[in-house]
Design a protein around this motif. Sequence first.
Motif, PDB file in Angstrom:
ATOM      1  N   GLN A 152     -11.295   2.830  -4.046  1.00  0.00           N
ATOM      2  CA  GLN A 152     -10.555   1.569  -3.895  1.00  0.00           C
ATOM      3  C   GLN A 152      -9.221   1.796  -3.186  1.00  0.00           C
ATOM      4  OE1 GLN A 152     -10.809   0.654  -8.151  1.00  0.00           O
ATOM      5  NE2 GLN A 152     -11.716  -1.338  -7.627  1.00  0.00           N
ATOM      6  N   LEU A 156      -8.006   0.354   0.482  1.00  0.00           N
ATOM      7  CA  LEU A 156      -6.761  -0.395   0.689  1.00  0.00           C
ATOM      8  C   LEU A 156      -5.929   0.207   1.817  1.00  0.00           C
ATOM      9  CD1 LEU A 156      -5.669  -1.067  -3.002  1.00  0.00           C
ATOM     10  CD2 LEU A 156      -6.439  -2.775  -1.335  1.00  0.00           C
ATOM     11  N   GLN A 159      -8.239  -0.333   5.299  1.00  0.00           N
ATOM     12  CA  GLN A 159      -8.725  -1.653   5.730  1.00  0.00           C
ATOM     13  C   GLN A 159      -7.826  -2.220   6.818  1.00  0.00           C
ATOM     14  OE1 GLN A 159      -8.680  -3.961   2.141  1.00  0.00           O
ATOM     15  NE2 GLN A 159      -6.493  -4.319   2.199  1.00  0.00           N
ATOM     16  N   MET A 164      -0.414  -2.925   5.125  1.00  0.00           N
ATOM     17  CA  MET A 164      -1.160  -2.395   3.987  1.00  0.00           C
ATOM     18  C   MET A 164      -0.449  -2.730   2.672  1.00  0.00           C
ATOM     19  SD  MET A 164      -1.174   1.776   3.565  1.00  0.00           S
ATOM     20  CE  MET A 164      -1.610   1.877   5.252  1.00  0.00           C
TER      21      MET A 164
END
Length: 184
Positions: A152, A156, A159, A164
């Motif tokens: 995860q 983050l 992506q 961010m």
Amino acid sequence: MSQTHALIQTRLQHQARKFSYHVELLQMPNGVQGEYAYIQHPGAAIAVPVNSSGDFILVKQYRFPIGKYLLEFPAGTLESGENHGGTIQRELEEETGYSASTWDYLGAFYICPGYSNEVIHAYLARDLQKLDAPSPQDADEDIEVVTLSRQQIHALITQATAVMPLDAKSVTSFYLALAVLDKT
């Protein structure tokens, strides 16, 4: 590059609770003088807490200069007379309600050397215990504890978004911690 910059004048512009703002007149090695402003910071420490499941403990914290919440690993400014190891143990308890039995020093790095002399010391915190009676959070902090997996956090960071949702010290410390965790 072996020549030095000469300090001609320094003046304190503002003394805040945790840091000060200075303006200095410097002479460059080529003879040119310039005025440079920076934040003088006492230093800080950050922990990358990992629980027994291999998940990471972060905090969702409101940051007023940007007007939004960020995900961060617990961190804090060194108090007067406090060493960075003591700072991060205190901050982990205050911000997350956990303590750690195992601490690995990951190193230190500059946060923003273009305008601050702040150095942050990074630690990996393992063998976490939830405190029965955690220390109270600072009254001026708006913090929520969040648990995320390695995948995860990586998502983050990688992506495609405009900005961010993790801060730079947390990203850096995450990858420093992974280097240690992947060896064990």
